[in-house]
Motif scaffolding. Sequence first.
Motif, short mmCIF file in Angstrom:
data_model
loop_
_atom_site.label_atom_id
_atom_site.label_comp_id
_atom_site.label_asym_id
_atom_site.label_seq_id
_atom_site.Cartn_x
_atom_site.Cartn_y
_atom_site.Cartn_z
N UNK A 1 0.63 -1.03 0.18
CA UNK A 1 0.03 0.09 -0.11
C UNK A 1 0.79 1.13 -0.04
N UNK A 2 2.09 1.11 0.31
CA UNK A 2 3.17 2.12 0.23
C UNK A 2 3.75 2.57 -1.11
N UNK B 1 -17.90 -12.20 -3.56
CA UNK B 1 -16.68 -11.59 -4.56
C UNK B 1 -15.53 -11.52 -3.88
N UNK B 2 -14.47 -11.45 -4.63
CA UNK B 2 -13.09 -11.18 -3.89
C UNK B 2 -13.01 -9.59 -3.52
N UNK B 3 -12.54 -9.21 -2.44
CA UNK B 3 -12.23 -7.99 -1.84
C UNK B 3 -10.81 -7.61 -1.43
N UNK B 4 -9.96 -7.06 -2.64
CA UNK B 4 -8.65 -7.02 -2.29
C UNK B 4 -8.19 -5.78 -1.41
N UNK B 5 -8.48 -6.09 -0.07
CA UNK B 5 -8.13 -4.89 0.83
C UNK B 5 -6.87 -5.63 1.99
N UNK B 6 -5.92 -4.86 2.02
CA UNK B 6 -4.86 -5.38 2.81
C UNK B 6 -5.21 -5.75 4.52
N UNK B 7 -6.22 -5.06 5.04
CA UNK B 7 -6.61 -5.20 6.26
C UNK B 7 -7.10 -6.57 6.43
N UNK B 8 -8.29 -6.98 5.41
CA UNK B 8 -8.88 -8.13 5.50
C UNK B 8 -7.81 -9.25 5.34
N UNK B 9 -6.75 -8.91 4.22
CA UNK B 9 -5.97 -10.35 3.94
C UNK B 9 -5.14 -10.52 5.25
N UNK C 1 -13.54 -3.99 10.58
CA UNK C 1 -13.19 -3.70 9.32
C UNK C 1 -12.84 -2.28 9.39
N UNK C 2 -11.61 -1.70 9.70
CA UNK C 2 -11.46 -0.35 9.75
C UNK C 2 -10.73 0.09 8.48
N UNK C 3 -11.02 1.34 8.39
CA UNK C 3 -10.44 1.96 6.86
C UNK C 3 -8.79 2.29 7.00
N UNK C 4 -8.17 1.53 6.03
CA UNK C 4 -6.72 1.59 6.14
C UNK C 4 -6.27 2.00 4.73
N UNK C 5 -5.60 3.23 4.65
CA UNK C 5 -4.59 3.48 3.73
C UNK C 5 -3.16 4.05 4.54
N UNK C 6 -2.01 4.13 4.13
CA UNK C 6 -0.99 4.45 4.77
C UNK C 6 -1.10 5.73 5.50
#
Lengths: 562, 562
Positions: free
Chosen positions: A42-43, A292-300, B420-425
């Motif tokens: 994400x960086x 559906x696939x949910x491509x989010x880092x937190x969930x992964x 499920x919290x909002x994540x971006x750097x």
Amino acid sequence: MKIVIVGGVAAGMSCAARARRLDASAEIVVLERGEHVSFAGCGLPYHVGGEIGSSEQLLVQTPTSLRAALNLDVRTGHDVVGMDPQARTVRVRTAGGEETVGYDALVLAPGARAVRPPLPGIDSPRVRTLRTVADAVALRGRVDDGARRAVVLGAGFIGLEAAEQLAQARLEVTVVELSPHVLPPLEPELAAVAAAELERIGVALHNGTAATAVEPGTGEDVVVLGDGTRLPADLVVLSVGARPDTAIFEAAGLECERGAIRVDEHGRTNLPDVWAAGDAVVSTDAVTGVRRPVPLAGAANRAGRQVADAILRHDTARPIPTSLGTAIVRVGALATAMTGANRAALAHAGIAHHTLHLHASQHAGWYPGASPVHLVVHFGLDGCLLGAQAVGADGVDKRIDVLATAIRGGLTVDDLIDLDLAYAPPFGAAKDPVNLAGMAGANVLDGTLRVWHAADLDDVVASALVVDVRSRAEFASGHVPGALNIPHTELRERLGEVRDAAAGRAVRVLCGSGVRSHIAHRVLTQAGFDSASLSGGMLTLRATLGPQQAADRLVTEEVLVP
Amino acid sequence: MKIVIVGGVAAGMSCAARARRLDASAEIVVLERGEHVSFAGCGLPYHVGGEIGSSEQLLVQTPTSLRAALNLDVRTGHDVVGMDPQARTVRVRTAGGEETVGYDALVLAPGARAVRPPLPGIDSPRVRTLRTVADAVALRGRVDDGARRAVVLGAGFIGLEAAEQLAQARLEVTVVELSPHVLPPLEPELAAVAAAELERIGVALHNGTAATAVEPGTGEDVVVLGDGTRLPADLVVLSVGARPDTAIFEAAGLECERGAIRVDEHGRTNLPDVWAAGDAVVSTDAVTGVRRPVPLAGAANRAGRQVADAILRHDTARPIPTSLGTAIVRVGALATAMTGANRAALAHAGIAHHTLHLHASQHAGWYPGASPVHLVVHFGLDGCLLGAQAVGADGVDKRIDVLATAIRGGLTVDDLIDLDLAYAPPFGAAKDPVNLAGMAGANVLDGTLRVWHAADLDDVVASALVVDVRSRAEFASGHVPGALNIPHTELRERLGEVRDAAAGRAVRVLCGSGVRSHIAHRVLTQAGFDSASLSGGMLTLRATLGPQQAADRLVTEEVLVP
């Protein structure tokens, strides 16, 4: 016990680390096709723009540090090219040839590959996706080499982060998005706020069209759009989505669904002793039930950890939750965030709902630096919270996280009234925007408040009297054609005028943001009118119309100085 | 229907506004003893320091604006001095004499009066409370007139806001607090962080003592403390608490409890057609069940609104919730926030619980500007969330609001894993500090993690082997006497050394913040040791000891450069 994990970034590495903490003696092997594990995916955009100065900072862990801290056997440059579920082996291609690795438990966390549409010229070296450290380094290199013009294909999260960063690095940036607006999952009336901010920071937008070709040139390439536009570019960022990387495993009998791996609530696949987590896995939407696939880092990251529990503690492992898809992206000086379902998803799922718009300040209005949180909340006819989105300069992440927590806790919209949130002037308001959403929601549920929506403007203008309760100056700055202007402070004395003008029609009230029109609505309702208040007021109406339609359709007047 | 409301600030004015929106025809009279209604009480300290430049900005509404917008009859300078519940009247003293006002429904929102301890010299004009706009204007006047030295009596929220603001206005500021640390409701290990920040911005602290006299002088007064300290002061802010202002109503038969008005869950008092809300009312603690007045603006505003519902919609009014007492205060560059019960309240209520300390970054560590959120979470033996507190430069308000919402939603500590919290750097981390608290909490509940606490240091040193798994350099910078240093990356190879040194004793592990010691604890436990990991690591240990004890008790060594 030998655990083999395919993929060493978010889900895979979380799984490996957790497995080791649970089991000091297991053999844990991580096979990563790429050059790096556990890097800050994400960086990447922030290295392109230079906010993260050195690409070294993106490498959170290395195989050496992981061996030392957690006794993990992490192998980069190890591409899994086949599996044999009966023999419990995977086939791995390395620089040195192919080898077979056996497992007792296999975890698939292969992630997703960037979508590369088959356009003429797409393989130009100036076109680059943004998925790996090498991508970020290459794009950063072009910026350092003096690139002046960039085209970003796709206005999703990564595309907008890249666009913002390239603009910050003083490139001329154009974003191309097939959908009618940037950030397609965002409600259009909020996307309009983000779009205005993008334009403010110098990003040009082409919505509703897509690239049809890239014409490689010597000095620069030219990106050709479906609408004929030609955009010269020193670099092109391709960010039109990603697709789960599952082909190899499907060939071996792995069950997929919508192109992603089907798992149960513990991450278990249809194959014996094979689990999966991360961007390649399908999950169930917490609100609509859609898979559906949910491509989010937190969930992964969380799912990877829970798969380790499922493998090593199958009796007590906690199920992996359904997905709210909570996400956020910074766009210039604004944050844009969302949780739960949006209007389109609710419509598609056939879930009847109410929608409210608020523009309350992130902190007390009289404390310096107050700025609006533009908030949209959807809730069911029974009050259950379905989704929320927000855009603003400050406090957006907090409100969306609170709402995501409220949804997870099963709170209804009126329960938001009772949230005991931290208030001091620099941080919030005695009635936080989330509390206010609760109050408005409760009012809608019990009929105290009835709203109309900007999307219904044509119908309203055609069939009802619009009463604009803003001040004369605000009214003159732009109003709905045919609206009657009675400031809310004069309404009680001037109900006769409303009655005359309405001539039996319904009355639809509006103001700047919906606060004054709510008061007016209460007066009108109790005076016997068929009344409703515009959700979000002129702020939402203007955002819904967009700048061009707002200029065309709203009437402005000169005001006589009183 | 005639509704009379006594007190026109937070609870009273919220009640009046809501009552009008619900009932366009009711007669609504607000009787306010002071000069202003609906003023920004929480903003007063920020006018003293100049952040809010004009006192006009503190006046959110006026009787005129409230008449215009909401048709309210707001009467300032109207001091209610008696009531007759049988006759349904209150007696009001005004500049013009006394009058009697009748009501159908009466709402008591008299607030609280500042406590003024009966000290010699307390009536010096240089001593001032900070409850009204006039107080703030007077204090601001002294600052403008060149006051150089200030003493703040009481280190609660208002005291610390005043101290911070006076320091920002370049006064020499000393804070005096009877409790052993600033912000008495805060856990001492977090208060230590806030205290260090106060000292950094130039505020001197005298804890564990109180003023015994103010000696008025010509140039300045001198505040004399119980420990003999003499503090010269151009101005003294008296902020040692407030007391519900109920005497007049008690005299008329109003039932009180702990000095505050007793109400049911709809704000109804024991007297017919008399309701109450705000700082003068007792409420029930959501966690401990303790009954006490909770003088917080948010709760007052919400309760006032709900009392209007109770009066006008008694059948469907939502009950006023129990209190989490969520609160926040800015101290220099830090925010300090809390929700639910603290350790002392849990001990007093006899609620067995676990406590965890975390020092995770507010956003991804590799993104610029990462800073720790020092977080304490208390949860029951069954996992139920009991309370949380946090201190840090950024993101503290968000985490406490999320936790307050989680408590309200009945989530358990392990449910925090699934938020499920909002994540971006720029905004968070793939595993948010709240998720991490959930993971650690789940580990404690199922025995994967066992913690020891800094408060038990003496016992631990006396009976166990302390293993410090930090690097040699960190160890040398200050460690517990007798600790064995084995960096966590070497622990697996050096278990024999641990066994020899422990010689049958338990092993108590520690590191910098608790992350590495958790890994080490897992290694040791699985190798058969009686092990536990220090909650919050050396960061929490140093904060618990305080700077003086830390210097006295921790051993520092010179490190040979390797």
